[in-house]
Structure formats: structure tokens, C-alpha cells
Design an enzyme around this catalytic site. Structure first.
Site, short mmCIF file in Angstrom:
data_model
loop_
_atom_site.label_atom_id
_atom_site.label_comp_id
_atom_site.label_asym_id
_atom_site.label_seq_id
_atom_site.Cartn_x
_atom_site.Cartn_y
_atom_site.Cartn_z
N SER A 200 74.10 -9.47 109.45
CA SER A 200 74.44 -10.25 110.67
C SER A 200 75.63 -11.15 110.38
CB SER A 200 73.24 -11.12 111.07
OG SER A 200 73.62 -12.06 112.05
N TYR B 160 67.06 -17.58 108.33
CA TYR B 160 67.55 -16.29 108.85
C TYR B 160 68.93 -16.00 108.28
CZ TYR B 160 69.23 -12.63 111.94
OH TYR B 160 69.76 -11.45 112.42
P1 NDP Z 1 64.49 -6.06 117.94
O1 NDP Z 1 63.55 -7.22 117.92
O2 NDP Z 1 64.77 -5.40 119.25
O3 NDP Z 1 64.03 -4.95 116.89
C1 NDP Z 1 63.54 -5.31 115.62
C2 NDP Z 1 62.89 -4.11 114.97
O4 NDP Z 1 62.43 -4.52 113.66
C3 NDP Z 1 61.68 -3.61 115.74
O5 NDP Z 1 61.72 -2.20 115.79
C4 NDP Z 1 60.50 -4.07 114.91
O6 NDP Z 1 59.44 -3.13 114.95
C5 NDP Z 1 61.10 -4.07 113.50
N1 NDP Z 1 60.32 -4.94 112.62
C6 NDP Z 1 60.29 -6.30 112.61
N2 NDP Z 1 59.38 -6.73 111.72
C7 NDP Z 1 58.83 -5.62 111.17
C8 NDP Z 1 57.80 -5.41 110.22
N3 NDP Z 1 57.16 -6.43 109.61
N4 NDP Z 1 57.47 -4.14 109.89
C9 NDP Z 1 58.10 -3.09 110.48
N5 NDP Z 1 59.08 -3.23 111.38
C10 NDP Z 1 59.43 -4.49 111.73
O7 NDP Z 1 65.84 -6.63 117.32
P2 NDP Z 1 67.26 -5.96 116.98
O8 NDP Z 1 67.29 -4.53 117.33
O9 NDP Z 1 68.29 -6.84 117.54
O10 NDP Z 1 67.27 -6.17 115.39
C11 NDP Z 1 67.53 -5.14 114.47
C12 NDP Z 1 68.26 -5.74 113.28
O11 NDP Z 1 69.54 -6.21 113.70
C13 NDP Z 1 67.55 -6.94 112.63
O12 NDP Z 1 67.65 -6.82 111.23
C14 NDP Z 1 68.37 -8.14 113.14
O13 NDP Z 1 68.34 -9.22 112.24
C15 NDP Z 1 69.75 -7.51 113.18
N6 NDP Z 1 70.71 -8.19 114.05
C16 NDP Z 1 70.46 -8.40 115.37
C17 NDP Z 1 71.39 -9.07 116.15
C18 NDP Z 1 71.17 -9.37 117.58
O14 NDP Z 1 71.91 -10.21 118.14
N7 NDP Z 1 70.22 -8.75 118.25
C19 NDP Z 1 72.67 -9.51 115.59
C20 NDP Z 1 72.83 -9.24 114.19
C21 NDP Z 1 71.89 -8.59 113.46
P3 NDP Z 1 57.89 -3.48 115.21
O15 NDP Z 1 57.82 -4.83 115.86
O16 NDP Z 1 57.39 -2.38 116.07
O17 NDP Z 1 57.28 -3.46 113.86
C1 8X3 Z 2 71.95 -12.77 115.08
C2 8X3 Z 2 73.38 -12.86 115.47
O1 8X3 Z 2 75.07 -13.98 116.93
O2 8X3 Z 2 72.77 -14.01 117.71
O3 8X3 Z 2 71.87 -11.99 113.94
O4 8X3 Z 2 73.44 -15.37 115.81
S1 8X3 Z 2 73.67 -14.13 116.54
#
Ligand code: NDP
Ligand code: 8X3
Length: 247
Positions: free
Chosen positions: A134, A147
Site C-alpha cells: 500500500s 497498518y
Molecule cells: P477487502 O476488504 O475488500 O478484501 C480483503 C480480503 O482479504 C478479503 O477477501 C478477505 O477475505 C481477506 N482476508 C482478510 N483477513 C483474512 C484472514 N484472516 N484470512 C483469510 N483472508 C482474509 O479489501 P481490499 O480488496 O481493498 O484489500 C486487499 C488488499 O489490498 C489488502 O492487503 C489491503 O491492505 C490492500 N490495499 C487496499 C487498498 C484500498 O484502498 N482498498 C489500498 C492499498 C492496499 P475473508 O474476509 O473472506 O477472509
Molecule cells: C490503504 C490505502 O490510500 O486508503 O492501503 O490509505 S489508503
């Protein structure tokens, strides 16, 4: 047919990545805790998806799921370490230690364990690892605390992996997304849909499909190319200034 493992495939970036990869002719092991959502992926994409339900923090369950992969999915060409979460938006001094531990266990420890388990297979296939960190790992913001720390770990670990894997033919790439509208903020705020809507409203954030297309582009590059790190934001998001507290 090439095989990918995508963690966090039940939502957001992971779910979109599964669809993008399958659309490009891959087959995918889709992981997450929510079995019904993985089953839905299976209904949508049929034989091209193998659902693997486990909590990434449960190392024994993860290992069992990997060891039980059907032969057809056992040779892994691509690992997309995407599962992750933020919990809380407040300052460190008001944070809940349990939430900090959950972020470290999910974003760091679980990613390490899965990567470690799959490295021999990836080396055998001269495959690739794409880690989703991120912008929070590079630019501190209030409330980012642990985070941000976990994502900085993923950034440096990815670059270090690339260094260690030198000569094996295995590629290691880091993607640092900025704001993407997914369930991320809903999870971060404990289910506050209003807060999530307010964050993204009027900002034209990136979509999960935008990041999935980036994953697919990296995965499809010729084998002599390695994207080391790629940072991507919506045009509406940029860098903030320093803070000055006046007393
Ligand atoms: P979502 O919350 O939509 O998806 C997160 C996914 O992670 C879900 O499929 C969830 O599955 C899985 N997950 C979380 N905890 C667990 C666990 N303990 N075991 C198994 N699976 C887990 O978020 P995003 O798609 O946005 O996030 C995906 C990645 O992108 C993350 O690493 C996030 O930090 C990163 N990211 C997101 C940004 C944003 O602005 N959205 C920006 C930058 C990075 P389930 O709950 O079914 O287990
Ligand atoms: C999260 C990215 O821009 O929402 O990973 O802080 S931001």
C-alpha cells in the site's frame, strides 16, 4: 494452463484478480474465510477455480489446504499475496492492541508463512510472486500506525525476496495501491457504511478491477522482465504536507 493462488479472493482486489486471471486463461486457487463467496466464484468460473477456505492466520489450516491441492492445481506459477486488512482509524495512543496484533498476524505473519510454503513450487516453475502492499507503507498518515508498518514490511520483504531469488528465474513484484473502493474501509471502521461512503464519495477512487488489471499486466510480462515496485493512485489522491503542532 498456468495456475495462480490468490489470497483474499472473496472480495475487492482479490475477487477482481481472480476474474481477470481467469479471463486471460489462467486457473486459480481462490482463498479466503467466507466459503459461500468462494463457492460463488466457483459457480461463476467453473473448473477454472479451486476454492480453498481457510483463515490465513491459521498456519496449520493453510498448510493443509496447500498440501491438499488437487494435482491439477498443485504446480503453482503465481502467488498473489493480497489478503489483508486495516483495523481502526484513530491515533496509536488510543488504539486497541488486539487490532494491532490482528493486522500483524494477517498482513505480515500469514503472508510470510504462505510464501515460505510455496517458494519451492514457485522455484520449480520459475514462477512469480506479486505482493499487494500500500502507499500507506511509504507515506505516513494519521491513524495509519500499525497498518502502515505492516505494509512497509511487505514492501521491503518483496524487494529482499527479489534479491534472494536472483538466479532462480522467479519474479517478485510489489504493487502499492492508493485509495481503492472495496470493503476495505467497511472492515477498517467495523462495518460503518456511512464512513466508507463518505471516504470515497466524489473522489473517483480506483476500482478493484483497476488493480486486477495491473496484476494481470505484471503476470503476463515476458519472463525476462521484473516489475520491482509499482505505486498507483487515483488522480484525486496525492501527498499531504508535514504537520506542525503549535503550543
Ligand atoms: P477487502 O476488504 O475488500 O478484501 C480483503 C480480503 O482479504 C478479503 O477477501 C478477505 O477475505 C481477506 N482476508 C482478510 N483477513 C483474512 C484472514 N484472516 N484470512 C483469510 N483472508 C482474509 O479489501 P481490499 O480488496 O481493498 O484489500 C486487499 C488488499 O489490498 C489488502 O492487503 C489491503 O491492505 C490492500 N490495499 C487496499 C487498498 C484500498 O484502498 N482498498 C489500498 C492499498 C492496499 P475473508 O474476509 O473472506 O477472509
Ligand atoms: C490503504 C490505502 O490510500 O486508503 O492501503 O490509505 S489508503
Amino acid at each position: 494452463m498456468k495456475t495462480a493462488i490468490v489470497t483474499g479472493a472473496t472480495s475487492g482486489i482479490g475477487a477482481a484478480t481472480v476474474a481477470a486471471l481467469i479471463g486471460a486463461g489462467w486457473q486459480v486457487v481462490a482463498t479466503g474465510r467466507r466459503a459461500e463467496r468462494l463457492e460463488r466464484l466457483r459457480d461463476e468460473h467453473g473448473e477454472a477455480v479451486h476454492p480453498a477456505v481457510f483463515d490465513v492466520r491459521d498456519e496449520a489450516a493453510m498448510a493443509a489446504a496447500i498440501d491438499a491441492l488437487p494435482d491439477r492445481f498443485a504446480a503453482v506459477d503465481l502467488l498473489v499475496n493480497n489478503a489483508g486488512l486495516a483495523l481502526g482509524t484513530g491515533p496509536a495512543q488510543k488504539a486497541d492492541l488486539t487490532q494491532w496484533r490482528t493486522m500483524v498476524d494477517t498482513n505480515v505473519t500469514a503472508l510470510l508463512a504462505l510464501t515460505h510454503r510455496l517458494l519451492p513450487r514457485l522455484i520449480e516453475r520459475r514462477g512469480a510472486i506479486i505482493n499487494i502492499a500500500s502507499v500507506a507503507g511509504s507515506y505516513p498518515y494519521p491513524g495509519g500506525n500499525v497498518y502502515a508498518g505492516t505494509k512497509a514490511f511487505v514492501q521491503q520483504f518483496t524487494l529482499a525476496l527479489r534479491s534472494d531469488l536472483h538466479g532462480t528465474g522467479v519474479r517478485a513484484s510489489l504493487i502499492d495501491p492508493g485509495m481503492v473502493e472495496t470493503e476495505f474501509t467497511l472492515v477498517r471502521t467495523g462495518g460503518d457504511q456511512g464512513a466508507s461512503d463518505a471516504l470515497y464519495q466524489g473522489a473517483t477512487p480506483m476500482t478493484a478491477e483497476d488493480i486486477a488489471a495491473t496484476v494481470l499486466w505484471i503476470a503476463g510480462l515476458p519472463p525476462h522482465l521484473n516489475v520491482n515496485r509499482l505505486e498507483i493512485m487515483p488522480v484525486s489522491q496525492s501527498f499531504a504536507g508535514f504537520q506542525v503542532a503549535r503550543g
